[in-house]
Design an enzyme around this catalytic site. Sequence first.
Site, PDB file in Angstrom:
ATOM      1  N   GLY A 121      31.308   5.113  -7.801  1.00  0.00           N
ATOM      2  CA  GLY A 121      32.235   4.956  -6.677  1.00  0.00           C
ATOM      3  C   GLY A 121      33.228   3.831  -6.900  1.00  0.00           C
ATOM      4  O   GLY A 121      33.799   3.290  -5.956  1.00  0.00           O
ATOM      5  N   SER A 123      35.873   4.183  -9.007  1.00  0.00           N
ATOM      6  CA  SER A 123      37.143   4.790  -9.412  1.00  0.00           C
ATOM      7  C   SER A 123      37.462   4.670 -10.889  1.00  0.00           C
ATOM      8  O   SER A 123      38.560   4.244 -11.270  1.00  0.00           O
ATOM      9  CB  SER A 123      38.305   4.203  -8.614  1.00  0.00           C
ATOM     10  OG  SER A 123      38.128   4.494  -7.288  1.00  0.00           O
ATOM     11  N   SER A 124      36.515   5.066 -11.708  1.00  0.00           N
ATOM     12  CA  SER A 124      36.790   5.076 -13.141  1.00  0.00           C
ATOM     13  C   SER A 124      37.919   6.058 -13.453  1.00  0.00           C
ATOM     14  O   SER A 124      38.730   5.824 -14.348  1.00  0.00           O
ATOM     15  CB  SER A 124      35.536   5.445 -13.923  1.00  0.00           C
ATOM     16  OG  SER A 124      34.978   6.626 -13.420  1.00  0.00           O
ATOM     17  N   ASP A 169      42.810   4.575  -4.537  1.00  0.00           N
ATOM     18  CA  ASP A 169      42.236   4.136  -5.812  1.00  0.00           C
ATOM     19  C   ASP A 169      43.328   3.815  -6.828  1.00  0.00           C
ATOM     20  O   ASP A 169      43.296   2.783  -7.500  1.00  0.00           O
ATOM     21  CB  ASP A 169      41.315   5.221  -6.392  1.00  0.00           C
ATOM     22  CG  ASP A 169      40.229   5.616  -5.413  1.00  0.00           C
ATOM     23  OD1 ASP A 169      40.049   4.908  -4.404  1.00  0.00           O
ATOM     24  OD2 ASP A 169      39.562   6.642  -5.657  1.00  0.00           O
ATOM     25  N   TYR A 219      34.051  16.560  -0.803  1.00  0.00           N
ATOM     26  CA  TYR A 219      35.147  15.619  -0.519  1.00  0.00           C
ATOM     27  C   TYR A 219      36.326  16.388   0.081  1.00  0.00           C
ATOM     28  O   TYR A 219      36.861  16.025   1.127  1.00  0.00           O
ATOM     29  CB  TYR A 219      35.563  14.897  -1.810  1.00  0.00           C
ATOM     30  CG  TYR A 219      36.699  13.918  -1.601  1.00  0.00           C
ATOM     31  CD1 TYR A 219      36.453  12.584  -1.307  1.00  0.00           C
ATOM     32  CD2 TYR A 219      38.027  14.337  -1.668  1.00  0.00           C
ATOM     33  CE1 TYR A 219      37.497  11.687  -1.099  1.00  0.00           C
ATOM     34  CE2 TYR A 219      39.072  13.457  -1.454  1.00  0.00           C
ATOM     35  CZ  TYR A 219      38.803  12.133  -1.178  1.00  0.00           C
ATOM     36  OH  TYR A 219      39.846  11.264  -0.964  1.00  0.00           O
TER      37      TYR A 219
END
Length: 382
Positions: A121, A123-124, A169, A219
């Site tokens: 979580g 945000s790679s 992000d 999502y």
Amino acid sequence: MEQSIVRNKFKELYGTEGALFFSPGRVNLIGEHTDYNGGCVLPGAIDKGMLAEIKPNGTDKVRAFSIDLNDSAEFGLNEEDAPSASWARYIFGVCREMIKRGAKLEGFDTVFSGDVPLGAGLSSSAALESTYAFGLNELYNCGFDKKELVLIGQKTEHNYCGVNCGIMDQFASIFGKEGHLIRLDCSTMNYEYVPFNPQGYKVVLIDSVTKHELVDSPYNKRRQSCENAAAAIAKNHPEVKLLGDADLKMLEEVKDLISAEDYMRATYAIEENARLENTCDALAKGDYATVGANVYATHKGMSELYEVSTIELDYLNEIAKECGVTGSRIMGGGFGGCTINIVPEDKYDQFIKTANEKFTAKFGVSPKVYPVKISDGARRLA
Ligand code: GLA
């Protein structure tokens, strides 16, 4: 992060040297699932991210290598050249979105590696998109400003990765500033840096190291529910485009016209926006008791109304309460990942110890602990 690992691999594969770019992952203090509703968010970039070496190769092909996955991909830059490996689609998507906006890109060689834990979580994927958007913009003199780079990353998710995400992000990854959170109004992209130096507290992430298998893109379903509710409200209140423009009274008026599920999701999203406003006021006064209470309320909303938490994250939240942590909640999109915790310094060691012991005893796996250091956004390193 070790630049030499990327440098050495690049040299080994392509026999030369390129330019090095870095973009970070992010945390978010509060304002979760508010970005695509046109509300506000309060993220900050962290000191972990994606490092990429890039060099134009004079051909029309991209040759890419992921150190962490030990996998390579080669692809062209036209729409029909999309690579099949999902990690390579992020790079391809960024190139396509830049080309759609008029960039003249050509083939390049690249190697990348990251230290943002995947699926936590943090945000790679935004870090990866931002690194390439930022780097290619510089190498090919595209002249995109930072906001355009943010949108290029977001549209990559929408059009090449199947996630209808908001802009939080990518924005945090590009605009991050050391020691500051970013108060971002997602409907206008207006933003303000908010100094974040919680005296007497430590901010720490506890990674539940579990990611639940997601079917039928929950999502995107959450986003759809919010849009359904906003559309119903707009019939009475045409000024409402997204839930960020609505209040609970407006939602009550359409309660019987929308599904019970959409109603729950919308209640959370509207309440979360109000919590963000209240948290920003409290932060300005250094009132961390109020900040923390809001953060706990967000967890409750995300767990019970938005239903994006997990038993592991709910358990971590309970432990935090028991240990006297000031604020704790699930962070990011949900369905796994980390809790973010605002911990009084004198309770820190005991909290980490208890969380470790209790979580491991219950789930048979140790959680990971990442102290948070709010850091700078996308940049060229060499
Ligand atoms: C993911 C998305 C963001 C945002 C968060 C939830 O990280 O990429 O746009 O919606 O979830 O706040």
